[in-house]
Design a protein around this motif. Structure first.
Motif: not given
Length: 355
Positions: A235-242, A253-256, A286-290
């Protein structure tokens, strides 16, 4: 970690360290028996008699759970540039030096010369050496690969299988799955997970073709797939994805995120630090992020004609480098960092007694 058969009769007492689990428990003693944590207690309150016990003095040190790396190409990734661009297989020493005690192995772009059978065998090999391992069935495209005839039965019958992935969308190298094809795989993940008592996660590789999470949103909104069943990665491939991930996270949802070797570099994508700053500014928990390493995956570079012009291979040491960077620069505290690198992925993939 899996028990070492040569030391199965030995107990270990880690004494006097400051323990985070991920909450700060203060100074504690930790008793290990047969490769598992048997007790965490006040200093000097654990007494073992009549058995061999190894003492590890941890006074003045910090003890945290081992990292749970949810995206590792244990057979090696790459291959987009032909046979010479294939990455080597994963080695146990890489995990040990990176602080990783549990990992999930999966196939990458090449699901032809690398196979699920080999993936499972490699996972068992690594577990015997001393790291806890799990696998993703399926792979890069559709129809989804399986070992037993369907991904649903893989999740039910294969102990190490916890989900399907990495299935690619929004990428010129993907098999361009339709929403109906994705929904079918997601449904098999759901049912297989329920019957097999697994997480049954659909682990989705999201590329940078500009469509971002469009297919993921449609899966949730029009096909009724629970957000907890899907974990999009990179998800940190681009600002658009973020930005596009905010609605997905807002729906539960959770993201990686990808950890890169240089925590400050934004050559290939946004850094983990930049992504976390973004989410903090949006008041995202931050509990949604790994965070995962994508170890031994290829970081390929392509020209405007779609031809590969070069590549590098991701390393697992990126996890420890990014963990330290976040703490040293006071971007997050130790509890939050431990959550993202260990506890959150363990919860997402239902890895009991991990994180």
């Amino acid at each position: 970690m899996a028990p070492d058969p040569q030391r199965s009769s030995t107990m270990t007492l880690i004494r006097g360290g400051r323990v985070f689990s991920p909450q700060d428990l203060g100074v504690r003693d930790i008793l290990l028996a047969s490769g598992s944590i048997a007790a965490v207690a006040e200093p000097s309150s654990i007494v073992v008699s009549g058995l061999e016990i190894e003492i590890v003095e941890a006074s003045g040190k910090t003890v945290i759970p081992g990292f749970v790396d949810s995206h590792v190409h244990i057979l090696g990734g790459g291959g987009e540039g032909g046979p010479t661009s294939r990455a080597p297989e994963f080695a146990l020493e890489t995990a040990v030096s990176s602080g990783v005690s549990s990992l999930i192995g999966l196939l990458g772009t090449d699901c032809t010369t690398r196979h699920l059978e080999s993936l499972l065998a490699k996972a068992y090999s690594l577990e015997e050496e001393g790291v806890s391992t799990y696998v993703m069935t399926g792979g890069w495209g559709v129809p989804a690969l399986s070992l037993t005839g369907s991904v649903q039965s893989d999740l039910i019958l294969i102990d190490k299988a916890v989900g399907v992935g990495e299935l690619a969308i929004a990428d010129s190298r993907s098999t361009q799955p339709t929403i109906d094809e994705l929904a079918k795989v997601a449904a098999e993940c759901r049912l297989g997970g329920l019957i097999g008592k697994k997480a049954g996660i659909l682990h989705i590789h999201v590329g940078t073709d500009g469509s971002n999470l469009e297919l993921v949103h449609r899966l949730v909104e029009t096909n009724g797939v629970p957000t907890a069943q899907i974990i999009p990665t990179h998800i940190n491939y681009s600002t658009g994805l973020l930005e596009d991930s905010l609605a997905f996270i807002g729906g539960g949802g959770r993201i990686n995120l990808n950890a890169f070797e240089d925590p400050r570099s934004e050559e290939h994508a946004l850094s983990v630090a930049s992504a976390i700053w973004f989410y903090q500014e949006k008041n995202i928990s931050l509990d949604k992020i790994s965070v995962s390493s994508v170890a031994l995956g290829s970081l390929a570079r392509f020209d405007e004609m779609g031809r590969m012009t070069g590549f590098s291979v991701a390393g697992q040491s990126s996890l420890l480098a990014n963990f330290r960077f976040l703490l040293e620069n006071k971007i997050v505290d130790l509890t939050s960092a431990t959550q993202m690198f260990s506890t959150n992925p363990a919860i997402s993939y239902r890895l009991d007694q991990k994180g």
